[in-house]
Write a protein that holds these residues in place. Structure first.
Motif, PDB file in Angstrom:
ATOM      1  N   LEU A 166     -18.043  18.494  -9.591  1.00  0.00           N
ATOM      2  CA  LEU A 166     -17.553  17.806  -8.214  1.00  0.00           C
ATOM      3  C   LEU A 166     -16.429  17.580  -8.033  1.00  0.00           C
ATOM      4  CD1 LEU A 166     -18.662  15.648  -6.644  1.00  0.00           C
ATOM      5  CD2 LEU A 166     -18.309  13.982  -8.284  1.00  0.00           C
ATOM      6  N   ALA A 167     -15.561  17.396  -9.339  1.00  0.00           N
ATOM      7  CA  ALA A 167     -13.799  17.431  -9.155  1.00  0.00           C
ATOM      8  C   ALA A 167     -13.243  18.855  -8.674  1.00  0.00           C
ATOM      9  CB  ALA A 167     -13.277  17.487 -10.241  1.00  0.00           C
ATOM     10  N   GLU A 168     -14.266  20.136  -8.701  1.00  0.00           N
ATOM     11  CA  GLU A 168     -13.843  21.366  -8.287  1.00  0.00           C
ATOM     12  C   GLU A 168     -13.526  20.888  -6.506  1.00  0.00           C
ATOM     13  OE1 GLU A 168     -14.141  25.689  -8.826  1.00  0.00           O
ATOM     14  OE2 GLU A 168     -16.108  24.811  -9.399  1.00  0.00           O
ATOM     15  N   ILE A 169     -15.162  20.870  -6.501  1.00  0.00           N
ATOM     16  CA  ILE A 169     -15.735  21.008  -4.863  1.00  0.00           C
ATOM     17  C   ILE A 169     -14.527  20.107  -3.952  1.00  0.00           C
ATOM     18  CG2 ILE A 169     -16.769  18.795  -5.082  1.00  0.00           C
ATOM     19  CD1 ILE A 169     -17.148  22.272  -2.995  1.00  0.00           C
ATOM     20  N   LYS A 170     -13.694  18.717  -4.926  1.00  0.00           N
ATOM     21  CA  LYS A 170     -13.212  17.941  -4.335  1.00  0.00           C
ATOM     22  C   LYS A 170     -12.061  18.726  -3.803  1.00  0.00           C
ATOM     23  CE  LYS A 170     -15.294  12.929  -5.635  1.00  0.00           C
ATOM     24  NZ  LYS A 170     -14.802  11.911  -6.167  1.00  0.00           N
ATOM     25  N   HIS A 171     -11.228  19.258  -4.873  1.00  0.00           N
ATOM     26  CA  HIS A 171     -10.500  19.388  -5.310  1.00  0.00           C
ATOM     27  C   HIS A 171     -10.156  20.982  -3.966  1.00  0.00           C
ATOM     28  CE1 HIS A 171      -9.641  17.789  -9.531  1.00  0.00           C
ATOM     29  NE2 HIS A 171      -9.111  16.304  -8.147  1.00  0.00           N
ATOM     30  N   SER A 172     -10.999  21.457  -4.035  1.00  0.00           N
ATOM     31  CA  SER A 172     -11.262  22.953  -3.148  1.00  0.00           C
ATOM     32  C   SER A 172     -10.887  21.757  -1.490  1.00  0.00           C
ATOM     33  CB  SER A 172     -12.447  22.986  -3.504  1.00  0.00           C
ATOM     34  OG  SER A 172     -12.694  24.116  -4.347  1.00  0.00           O
ATOM     35  N   ARG A 173     -11.548  20.847  -1.151  1.00  0.00           N
ATOM     36  CA  ARG A 173     -11.642  20.591   0.389  1.00  0.00           C
ATOM     37  C   ARG A 173      -9.759  20.025   0.077  1.00  0.00           C
ATOM     38  NH1 ARG A 173     -17.640  17.116  -0.405  1.00  0.00           N
ATOM     39  NH2 ARG A 173     -18.731  19.309  -0.051  1.00  0.00           N
ATOM     40  N   LEU A 174      -9.729  19.539  -0.613  1.00  0.00           N
ATOM     41  CA  LEU A 174      -8.339  19.014  -0.684  1.00  0.00           C
ATOM     42  C   LEU A 174      -7.600  20.010  -0.417  1.00  0.00           C
ATOM     43  CD1 LEU A 174      -5.945  16.916  -0.377  1.00  0.00           C
ATOM     44  CD2 LEU A 174      -5.852  17.094  -2.437  1.00  0.00           C
ATOM     45  N   ALA A 175      -7.568  21.401  -1.299  1.00  0.00           N
ATOM     46  CA  ALA A 175      -6.763  22.934  -0.865  1.00  0.00           C
ATOM     47  C   ALA A 175      -6.970  23.594   0.085  1.00  0.00           C
ATOM     48  CB  ALA A 175      -6.376  23.568  -2.528  1.00  0.00           C
ATOM     49  N   MET A 176      -8.013  22.991   1.002  1.00  0.00           N
ATOM     50  CA  MET A 176      -8.607  23.638   2.711  1.00  0.00           C
ATOM     51  C   MET A 176      -7.275  23.251   3.560  1.00  0.00           C
ATOM     52  SD  MET A 176     -11.941  24.952   2.069  1.00  0.00           S
ATOM     53  CE  MET A 176     -12.842  24.102   1.450  1.00  0.00           C
ATOM     54  N   MET A 177      -7.173  21.810   3.704  1.00  0.00           N
ATOM     55  CA  MET A 177      -6.441  21.145   3.801  1.00  0.00           C
ATOM     56  C   MET A 177      -5.241  20.885   3.895  1.00  0.00           C
ATOM     57  SD  MET A 177      -8.690  19.565   6.326  1.00  0.00           S
ATOM     58  CE  MET A 177      -8.003  18.827   7.221  1.00  0.00           C
ATOM     59  N   ALA A 178      -5.104  20.828   2.854  1.00  0.00           N
ATOM     60  CA  ALA A 178      -3.082  20.976   2.035  1.00  0.00           C
ATOM     61  C   ALA A 178      -2.118  22.365   2.868  1.00  0.00           C
ATOM     62  CB  ALA A 178      -3.507  20.862   1.151  1.00  0.00           C
ATOM     63  N   PHE A 179      -3.565  23.608   2.608  1.00  0.00           N
ATOM     64  CA  PHE A 179      -2.738  25.122   3.187  1.00  0.00           C
ATOM     65  C   PHE A 179      -2.651  25.149   4.107  1.00  0.00           C
ATOM     66  CE2 PHE A 179      -3.088  29.216   3.726  1.00  0.00           C
ATOM     67  CZ  PHE A 179      -1.781  30.151   2.992  1.00  0.00           C
ATOM     68  N   SER A 180      -4.085  24.383   5.599  1.00  0.00           N
ATOM     69  CA  SER A 180      -4.060  24.096   6.221  1.00  0.00           C
ATOM     70  C   SER A 180      -2.889  23.565   6.701  1.00  0.00           C
ATOM     71  CB  SER A 180      -5.381  24.501   7.528  1.00  0.00           C
ATOM     72  OG  SER A 180      -6.474  24.594   6.450  1.00  0.00           O
ATOM     73  N   GLY A 181      -2.325  22.380   6.918  1.00  0.00           N
ATOM     74  CA  GLY A 181      -1.532  22.035   7.172  1.00  0.00           C
ATOM     75  C   GLY A 181       0.048  22.449   6.804  1.00  0.00           C
ATOM     76  N   LEU A 182       0.085  22.952   4.907  1.00  0.00           N
ATOM     77  CA  LEU A 182       1.409  23.490   5.058  1.00  0.00           C
ATOM     78  C   LEU A 182       1.619  24.651   6.155  1.00  0.00           C
ATOM     79  CD1 LEU A 182       2.038  23.581   0.981  1.00  0.00           C
ATOM     80  CD2 LEU A 182       2.645  25.977   2.383  1.00  0.00           C
ATOM     81  N   VAL A 183       1.182  25.549   6.254  1.00  0.00           N
ATOM     82  CA  VAL A 183       1.387  26.761   7.344  1.00  0.00           C
ATOM     83  C   VAL A 183       1.407  26.494   8.406  1.00  0.00           C
ATOM     84  CG1 VAL A 183      -0.004  29.264   8.010  1.00  0.00           C
ATOM     85  CG2 VAL A 183      -0.200  28.169   5.279  1.00  0.00           C
ATOM     86  N   THR A 184       0.718  25.352   8.818  1.00  0.00           N
ATOM     87  CA  THR A 184       0.720  24.724  10.463  1.00  0.00           C
ATOM     88  C   THR A 184       2.668  24.200  10.711  1.00  0.00           C
ATOM     89  OG1 THR A 184      -1.819  24.864  10.675  1.00  0.00           O
ATOM     90  CG2 THR A 184       0.476  23.577  11.841  1.00  0.00           C
ATOM     91  N   GLN A 185       2.467  23.680   9.612  1.00  0.00           N
ATOM     92  CA  GLN A 185       4.087  22.982   9.673  1.00  0.00           C
ATOM     93  C   GLN A 185       5.355  24.044   9.311  1.00  0.00           C
ATOM     94  OE1 GLN A 185       5.499  19.557   9.963  1.00  0.00           O
ATOM     95  NE2 GLN A 185       6.834  20.494   9.557  1.00  0.00           N
ATOM     96  N   ASP A 186       5.051  25.137   8.504  1.00  0.00           N
ATOM     97  CA  ASP A 186       6.255  26.026   8.438  1.00  0.00           C
ATOM     98  C   ASP A 186       6.100  26.229   9.307  1.00  0.00           C
ATOM     99  OD1 ASP A 186       8.086  26.845   6.608  1.00  0.00           O
ATOM    100  OD2 ASP A 186       6.131  28.383   5.438  1.00  0.00           O
ATOM    101  N   ALA A 187       4.665  27.684  10.075  1.00  0.00           N
ATOM    102  CA  ALA A 187       5.179  28.029  11.534  1.00  0.00           C
ATOM    103  C   ALA A 187       5.222  27.390  12.506  1.00  0.00           C
ATOM    104  CB  ALA A 187       3.108  28.275  11.940  1.00  0.00           C
ATOM    105  N   LEU A 188       5.495  25.860  12.817  1.00  0.00           N
ATOM    106  CA  LEU A 188       5.713  25.571  13.718  1.00  0.00           C
ATOM    107  C   LEU A 188       7.166  25.309  13.534  1.00  0.00           C
ATOM    108  CD1 LEU A 188       3.786  22.416  14.390  1.00  0.00           C
ATOM    109  CD2 LEU A 188       4.180  24.246  15.538  1.00  0.00           C
ATOM    110  N   SER A 189       8.145  25.289  12.169  1.00  0.00           N
ATOM    111  CA  SER A 189       9.538  25.722  12.575  1.00  0.00           C
ATOM    112  C   SER A 189       9.550  26.616  12.504  1.00  0.00           C
ATOM    113  CB  SER A 189       9.829  24.597  10.510  1.00  0.00           C
ATOM    114  OG  SER A 189       9.316  25.402   9.818  1.00  0.00           O
ATOM    115  N   HIS A 190       9.112  27.515  12.247  1.00  0.00           N
ATOM    116  CA  HIS A 190       9.376  29.223  11.906  1.00  0.00           C
ATOM    117  C   HIS A 190       9.474  29.356  10.598  1.00  0.00           C
ATOM    118  CE1 HIS A 190       8.660  30.196  16.358  1.00  0.00           C
ATOM    119  NE2 HIS A 190       8.820  28.990  16.287  1.00  0.00           N
ATOM    120  N   GLY A 191       9.272  29.221   9.857  1.00  0.00           N
ATOM    121  CA  GLY A 191       9.591  29.115   8.272  1.00  0.00           C
ATOM    122  C   GLY A 191      11.001  28.597   7.818  1.00  0.00           C
TER     123      GLY A 191
END
Length: 133
Positions: free
Chosen positions: A101-126
């Motif tokens: 259960l912890a793994e699936i919760k962390h997995s879902r959080l990581a999917m959202m985190a990575f999406s947000g992280l890359v989007t934020q970095d792309a908006l500022s062009h790195g």
């Protein structure tokens, strides 16, 4: 199966994205430009040819996992995401379920985190880098 696989990849991706921006490089990747950020690392790795090693490693993992997935699809007893790597946690069924259960919760959080992280970095062009705000 797909949610677990994508979640596990994203957990690794979040850590990898941050450590590259903090200056850590994989063995052999020091040849890449030292100023390479996570945002530009993909293009730099493709241009230098280092991406082939990663593609080969990912391909091998997919080939090895294909047999387990085929067994599941053919009615085997294997549960999605299980590759007999329990680390001894299978001795206590309640603890194993808690970890799953912890793994699936962390997995879902990581999917959202990575999406947000890359989007934020792309908006500022790195340009922002770690901590990305």
């Amino acid at each position: 199966e797909a949610e677990l696989k994508h979640g596990r990849v994203c957990m690794l991706a979040v850590v990898g994205y941050i450590v590259v921006d903090k200056g850590l490089r994989a063995p052999g990747a020091e040849k890449l430009v030292a100023a390479t950020s996570s945002f530009t690392a993909h293009d730099a790795a493709v241009q230098s040819g280092h991406m082939w090693a990663l593609l080969l490693a990912c391909g091998l993992f997919e080939i090895v996992g294909a047999g387990a997935i085929a067994s599941t699809l053919n009615g085997g007893e294997r549960k999605p995401g299980e590759f007999a790597l329990t680390g001894g946690f299978d001795r206590d069924a309640a603890k194993l379920e808690r970890f799953k259960l912890a793994e699936i919760k962390h997995s879902r959080l990581a999917m959202m985190a990575f999406s947000g992280l890359v989007t934020q970095d792309a908006l500022s062009h790195g340009a922002t880098g770690f901590p990305y705000f």
